[in-house]
Design an enzyme around this catalytic site. Structure first.
Site, PDB file in Angstrom:
ATOM      1  CB  ALA A 207      39.655  44.689  37.884  1.00  0.00           C
TER       2      ALA A 207
ATOM      3  CB  SER B 294      45.233  46.548  31.308  1.00  0.00           C
ATOM      4  OG  SER B 294      44.054  47.158  31.957  1.00  0.00           O
ATOM      5  CG  ASN B 295      41.983  43.922  34.851  1.00  0.00           C
ATOM      6  OD1 ASN B 295      41.055  44.185  34.538  1.00  0.00           O
ATOM      7  ND2 ASN B 295      42.788  44.348  35.952  1.00  0.00           N
ATOM      8  N   PRO B 296      40.735  42.598  31.563  1.00  0.00           N
ATOM      9  CG  PRO B 296      39.908  40.389  31.144  1.00  0.00           C
ATOM     10  CD  PRO B 296      41.027  41.074  31.903  1.00  0.00           C
ATOM     11  CB  SER B 297      37.884  45.297  34.635  1.00  0.00           C
ATOM     12  OG  SER B 297      36.881  45.778  35.227  1.00  0.00           O
TER      13      SER B 297
END
Ligand code: C5P
Length: 212
Positions: free
Chosen positions: A92, A25-28
């Site tokens: 994102a 995943s990502n930090p959005s």
């Protein structure tokens, strides 16, 4: 533009599962998309918000559809885009997912050193192909270098009307932050820079500009 605008907004990250306990995943944080949805709702638009997993309160008066993966987000977006006057892809979306998803937790002793990844669907690009007449399509470009050049390439490639260029190379801006600094570029060659401000302020300015 019709009086009662239908606006479709995506927000947050996606999760691409490796096994039942691990994902990419990502930090959005989802804050920009939620700020846009809240602002659009205050304008009395009909708002559908397709959101990945975030820790934010559900905005009042908004049709919220919660999803996890890029595939699920794509499905929800394509279903709702048919009726949308404006689509803003703020999410994102993970660009890749594991080729294989293990049904059982992979024990660390046998967890592979390499995982094969495959691209996810580019939802925004597909929206650009399917764009209805008079539909306004807006994307985001989170860049760390060659900012404007990269954003302009995306604007054209994805058949967008506007792209919101986000410099994510600096701490406190964009990803997982309360503040943002955005430059809006249009397919007609317009360029509008919003000063560093709270995402709610940026959301208001963005919608003013897009709807003008
Ligand atoms: O090409 P890039 O990922 O930088 O483009 C960012 C824009 O494309 C964002 O608006 C994002 O929501 C959208 N996107 C998408 N599907 C993907 C990847 C990005 O809709 N798989």
């Amino acid at each position: 533009m019709p009086n009662q605008l239908n606006i479709l907004i995506s927000a947050g990250p996606t999760r691409e599962w490796i096994d039942p306990v691990r994902f990419i995943s990502n930090p959005s944080s989802g804050r920009m998309g939620y700020a846009l949805a809240t602002n659009a709702q205050k304008r009395n638009y009909s708002v559908t918000l397709v959101s990945g997993p975030v820790h934010l309160q559900e905005p009042k008066g908004v049709h919220l559809k919660q999803v996890e993966t890029a595939e699920q987000m794509g499905k929800a977006i394509f279903e709702n885009a048919k009726h949308a006057d404006i689509v803003i892809m703020c999410a994102a979306v993970c660009d890749h997912r594991p080729l294989e998803q293990w049904v059982q937790k992979k024990k660390k002793e046998v967890f592979p050193n390499e995982i094969k990844l495959v691209p996810t669907i580019d939802i925004l690009q597909e929206l650009g192909i399917r764009k209805k007449e008079n539909q306004v399509l807006v994307g985001f470009a989170a860049e760390t270098e060659n900012f404007e050049e990269n954003a302009k390439i995306k604007l054209k490639k994805k058949n967008l009307d506007w792209i919101a260029l986000n410099d994510v190379s600096q701490e406190g801006i964009g990803f997982n932050a309360d503040y943002n600094q955005i430059t809006m570029l249009s397919s007609e060659g317009k360029k509008v820079k919003f000063e560093y401000s709270a995402k709610e302020v940026i959301a208001n300015k963005m919608l003013d500009l897009i709807i003008k």
